[in-house]
Design a protein around this motif. Structure first.
Motif, PDB file in Angstrom:
ATOM      1  N   UNK A 187      36.631  38.578  82.422  1.00 40.43           N
ATOM      2  CA  UNK A 187      35.337  38.096  82.414  1.00 40.43           C
ATOM      3  C   UNK A 187      35.338  37.440  80.900  1.00 40.43           C
ATOM      4  N   UNK A 188      35.806  38.021  79.820  1.00 41.49           N
ATOM      5  CA  UNK A 188      35.737  37.614  78.392  1.00 41.49           C
ATOM      6  C   UNK A 188      36.606  36.106  78.508  1.00 41.49           C
ATOM      7  N   UNK A 189      37.884  36.240  79.079  1.00 43.67           N
ATOM      8  CA  UNK A 189      38.787  35.044  79.231  1.00 43.67           C
ATOM      9  C   UNK A 189      38.101  33.796  79.897  1.00 43.67           C
ATOM     10  N   UNK A 190      37.556  34.164  80.745  1.00 44.47           N
ATOM     11  CA  UNK A 190      36.713  33.227  81.772  1.00 44.47           C
ATOM     12  C   UNK A 190      35.632  32.679  80.933  1.00 44.47           C
ATOM     13  N   UNK A 192      35.586  32.230  77.631  1.00 49.43           N
ATOM     14  CA  UNK A 192      36.261  31.234  76.809  1.00 49.43           C
ATOM     15  C   UNK A 192      36.587  29.785  77.286  1.00 49.43           C
ATOM     16  N   UNK A 193      36.953  29.798  78.570  1.00 47.28           N
ATOM     17  CA  UNK A 193      37.447  28.626  79.142  1.00 47.28           C
ATOM     18  C   UNK A 193      36.042  27.698  79.377  1.00 47.28           C
ATOM     19  N   UNK A 200      33.068  25.012  85.871  1.00 50.02           N
ATOM     20  CA  UNK A 200      33.339  26.187  86.664  1.00 50.02           C
ATOM     21  C   UNK A 200      34.492  25.876  88.010  1.00 50.02           C
ATOM     22  N   UNK A 201      34.040  24.735  88.419  1.00 47.74           N
ATOM     23  CA  UNK A 201      35.064  24.312  89.601  1.00 47.74           C
ATOM     24  C   UNK A 201      36.640  24.198  89.027  1.00 47.74           C
ATOM     25  N   UNK A 202      36.842  23.744  87.797  1.00 48.95           N
ATOM     26  CA  UNK A 202      38.031  23.647  87.297  1.00 48.95           C
ATOM     27  C   UNK A 202      38.781  25.147  86.965  1.00 48.95           C
ATOM     28  N   UNK A 203      37.989  25.969  86.678  1.00 48.12           N
ATOM     29  CA  UNK A 203      38.351  27.409  86.360  1.00 48.12           C
ATOM     30  C   UNK A 203      38.555  28.012  87.685  1.00 48.12           C
ATOM     31  N   UNK A 204      37.727  27.743  88.592  1.00 52.20           N
ATOM     32  CA  UNK A 204      38.118  28.688  90.005  1.00 52.20           C
ATOM     33  C   UNK A 204      39.094  28.029  90.695  1.00 52.20           C
TER      34      UNK A 204
END
Length: 411
Positions: A187-190, A192-193, A200-204
């Motif tokens: 969750x912490x790494x997410x 940071x992105x 959120x779409x790119x991270x997913x």
């Protein structure tokens, strides 16, 4: 009898005869004079109160042959012309005379003052609806989507593809942390992105595919016109560098030039109606959102900013418009402007009273617009005023000595 005695007797008889004739003539004349007024009253069927000169209405005479102090022949004042003892003073006009004079009345009513201010203005972009597209990280442009300044684009339209090495490294770290199987670290790494600017779409997508993606497509957050475009294929970008600036066209500004003498009538939120030569027969409505604080020294005008809805993008910056600034919504007592008599020393209206009588009333007038005048004092809602022919009635009231109703009688 001597000759002298005879002469004295003859003179005495002559004097007596003259006296009798004069007395009889005076008696006859007296009886002839009295019926003159009676005859005038009887013939007209109206009772005469007195005779007067309209030029000097305060002087009253009981003889129809009298001359006033002005040397004018007097005229009768009839009983049916005088108001009742408890009636408000006024000028009486019979129906036939009212029709000949073309008298027209209006009722004082509560309402909002229409606009009387028409100015010119030009359409401009809404500078509050601007989006700046920037590079959130250092990199370079790999593709540009055929855009140019002045193009109209929709919300979400792609502008350029960027290769961002820093983003690729951060995504690799995120995938490594995720493989550790520790939710709190993942969750912490997410987060940071997200802070680096990734959607959120790119991270997913990275999380789903398990592969890094350092190439990102930059799109416009709003629909509008591209004002500037600095994205060119192969250009190296620094973090925070501007790629494009887009101005929305859903609403536009209409900058109207208003003479400074009308500054007191302006207020924020005031309604406005615009007409443009490009769209004959159409009107565009908006409201005043700003009154700029400076006055143009050359034209002595203020700039009033009006916001207009721009459905279909038809209103284009640079278009010329005629603007009618609407009256405010503040309620006021209004009468037709033609009913107001301005003498220089005071302002009057002519009241239409019961029984065909009229009386001037002093008032205090305010703003004007759309053929209406605001009455601040001296009149009440529902009172009738003369809107046509009031100057003749005011002259007649002055000649007959009828005083205007004072200003203090109506608050």
């Amino acid at each position: 009898m001597t000759w002298q005695a005879k002469q004295a007797a003859l003179w005495g008889a002559g004097a007596l005869t003259v006296a009798l004739i004069a007395g009889g003539g005076g008696y006859w004349l007296g009886h002839r004079e009295a019926p003159a007024s009676e005859t005038a009253s009887t013939q007209s069927g109206r009772k005469v109160l007195y005779w007067y000169d309209p030029m000097v209405p305060a002087e009253h005479y009981d003889n129809p042959n009298s001359l006033s102090s002005m040397g004018m022949k007097t005229q009768p004042k009839y009983a049916d012309e005088a108001p009742a003892a408890n009636a408000e003073p006024g000028v009486s006009i019979d129906p036939a005379a009212r029709q000949n004079l073309g008298l027209r009345t209006a009722t004082a009513q509560i309402g909002s003052l229409p606009s009387a201010l028409t100015v010119t203005g030009t359409i401009d972009f809404n500078q509050r609806n601007v989006a700046v597209v920037q590079a959130r990280s250092g990199g370079f442009v790999t593709r540009v989507y055929g855009r140019a300044p002045g193009d109209v684009i929709g919300a979400g339209a792609p502008i350029a593809d960027l290769q961002l090495p820093e983003w690729g490294g951060a995504q690799g770290e995120f995938l490594a942390v995720k493989r550790l199987g520790k939710p709190e670290l993942t969750a912490a790494a997410r987060q940071r992105l997200r802070l680096m600017g990734m959607s959120d779409g790119l991270i997913a997508g990275v999380e789903r595919s398990g592969r890094t993606n350092g190439t990102v497509t930059i799109s416009s957050p709003i629909g509008g016109v591209i004002q500037t475009l600095d994205a060119r294929a192969g250009v190296t970008l620094a973090q925070g560098q501007t790629l494009a600036q887009v101005t929305g066209v859903g609403t536009v500004w209409l900058n109207a030039a208003v003479p400074e003498v009308q500054a007191g009538t302006l207020r924020i939120g005031q309604n406005a109606t615009a007409t443009l030569a490009a769209f004959p027969g159409e009107t565009f409505t908006g409201r005043v959102i700003a009154i700029l604080p400076t006055t143009q020294a050359e034209s002595r005008t203020l700039t009033v900013r009006i916001e207009l809805a721009n459905r279909g993008g038809r209103l284009r910056p640079g278009m010329f418009a005629s603007v009618a600034l609407g009256g405010d919504q503040r309620q006021a007592l209004l009468v037709p402007s033609e009913a107001v008599i301005r003498t220089g020393a005071r302002t009057l209206v002519m009241l239409a009273l019961d029984g065909g009588r009229y009386r001037p009333a002093e008032v205090r007038a305010g703003r004007e617009g759309g053929g209406k005048t605001e009455i601040l004092q001296g009149l009440s809602a529902g009172e009738n005023v003369v809107a046509s022919g009031e100057f003749l009635l005011d002259s007649e009231a002055s000649l007959t000595g009828i005083a205007a109703r004072p200003l203090e009688s109506r608050k």
